[in-house]
Design a protein around this motif. Structure first.
Motif, PDB file in Angstrom:
ATOM      1  N   GLU A 133       0.989  -0.856  -0.244  1.00 10.17           N
ATOM      2  CA  GLU A 133       0.123   0.057   0.188  1.00 10.17           C
ATOM      3  C   GLU A 133       0.492   0.929  -0.013  1.00 10.17           C
ATOM      4  O   GLU A 133       0.760   1.880   1.414  1.00 10.17           O
ATOM      5  N   VAL A 168      -5.734   4.406   0.464  1.00 12.11           N
ATOM      6  CA  VAL A 168      -5.907   3.496   1.592  1.00 12.11           C
ATOM      7  C   VAL A 168      -6.227   4.923   2.609  1.00 12.11           C
ATOM      8  O   VAL A 168      -5.175   5.756   2.938  1.00 12.11           O
ATOM      9  N   THR A 183      -3.772   1.499  -3.088  1.00 17.58           N
ATOM     10  CA  THR A 183      -4.002  -0.242  -3.509  1.00 17.58           C
ATOM     11  C   THR A 183      -4.798  -0.829  -4.501  1.00 17.58           C
ATOM     12  O   THR A 183      -5.552   1.014  -4.933  1.00 17.58           O
ATOM     13  N   TRP A 188      -9.494  -3.585  -2.703  1.00 16.38           N
ATOM     14  CA  TRP A 188     -10.161  -3.570  -1.658  1.00 16.38           C
ATOM     15  C   TRP A 188     -11.409  -3.083  -2.047  1.00 16.38           C
ATOM     16  O   TRP A 188     -12.369  -3.006  -0.354  1.00 16.38           O
TER      17      TRP A 188
END
Length: 366
Positions: A133, A168, A183, A188
């Motif tokens: 990430e 994120v 990401t 996600w």
């Protein structure tokens, strides 16, 4: 029977209603963002202000929680700009806008993007993004480890353009600044749905209609859509504007009376209502456009008076004192000034709730 002609004020009031600006609504964040067709989020704070001005009882933690629980995502979206969009809408409509995002790579980087092996870059980036990430700068460095002779900015943008990404949390939350970690949207939010252009057009009309295909293209940043939407157009209500241009709308959507009252509303920077149509005069008089759209693509915060943009605003803090400055484009009555001041004070307290003093100061346009 010929199509009904809609006045500029009818289009204005209808747009305000669909953008939740005629009266504050009892909706949660996800419902509002879905109704708006997403919210521009080049910087984190403006969507919070945009929801405050549209919803009853909105507080900052409500949107932050929606980001943290993955109900809402901050992601590269229409026009290749960062948006807040519901998780469902992102996965439903990302495949529709993906070709436009890919064209953006050529527009922004030109020769610097030539010769890039997109499949190889994605194969490198995808597992790294899902495991680490990273920030975009870290992604650039990772890609250059594998492709040292290629432009690392172009490589990272190529990944952003061809591989759906989301930020994120806390990226995108109030007050966190501009640093962002990414990401993949699939990891996600889950798998994306098949592309459905007519569904996106209908979603656009629900938020911005009545409108034509060129308006839709302005909003999405996509081109050459008319032939792909011909079958859909035949199922829609048809109106005309005062110039005779055909406008399409969902059959069950009401048109708001031109005399409906429009309250004072403060809009944040980059609000999508200002760029939802090719012809922006239904909300922004052409005379004032240069005062709102300024250098480097910046769109200033605005004030709606009697339905139209008639002022800009900015807020400043010096220690415990907060000043919200309103620059008016013309003279206003004392009654209107009092209403602007009341709404501006409420906004200043929302933005800087811990300050000891808040005031609104009126400025004249240059």
């Amino acid at each position: 029977m010929p199509p009904q002609t809609l006045s500029l004020r009818q289009l204005n009031r209808t747009l305000l209603a669909r953008q939740l600006l005629l009266e504050r609504q009892n909706l949660n964040c996800c419902q509002a963002i879905e109704a708006l067709g997403g919210m521009q989020s080049q910087i984190p704070n403006p969507p919070y202000i945009g929801l405050w001005t549209r919803l009853k009882g909105f507080s900052k933690p409500q949107l932050t929680a929606a980001l943290e629980t993955r109900s809402v995502a901050r992601a590269p979206w229409i026009r290749s700009t960062l948006h807040l969009v519901t998780a469902d809408d992102h996965q439903r409509f990302q495949p529709v806008i993906q070709p436009a995002l890919a064209r953006g790579l050529r527009s922004f980087f030109g020769a610097r993007a030539k010769g890039l092996d997109i499949e190889r870059l994605i194969a490198i980036a995808k597992p790294y993004l899902e495991a680490a990430e990273p920030a975009i700068g870290e992604l650039r460095d990772k890609l250059q480890e594998y492709e040292p002779d290629k432009d690392k900015q172009a490589m990272a943008y190529a990944v952003r353009s061809y591989l759906p990404l989301v930020q994120v949390p806390p990226s995108g939350a109030w007050g966190v600044g501009t640093r962002a970690n990414y990401t993949t949207a699939e990891s996600w939010l889950g798998r994306a749905a098949p592309a459905d252009l007519p569904a996106l057009f209908r979603r656009y009309l629900a938020a911005f209609g009545p409108a034509d295909v060129m308006d839709f293209q302005t909003w999405t940043g996509m081109t050459s859509l008319k032939s792909r939407l011909n079958e859909t157009l035949s199922t829609l209500a048809v109106y005309r504007d005062e110039s005779g241009r055909a406008l399409y709308d969902l059959p069950d959507q009401p048109i708001v009376d031109e005399d409906s009252p429009a309250p004072i509303r403060f809009l944040p920077e980059y609000d999508n209502i200002l760029i939802g149509h090719r012809d922006r005069r239904r909300i922004l008089p052409e005379l004032h456009r240069k005062n709102v759209f300024v250098s480097a693509g910046r769109v200033l915060g605005t004030v709606i008076i009697d339905g139209f943009v008639t002022a800009i605003w900015k807020i400043e803090r010096e220690k415990e004192w907060v000043t919200l400055r309103v620059t008016l484009f013309g003279e206003q009555t004392e009654d209107i000034l009092e209403k602007i001041e009341a709404e501006g004070l409420a906004l200043a307290r929302f933005i800087y709730e811990d300050a000891l003093s808040h005031r609104v100061k009126f400025m004249g346009a240059d």
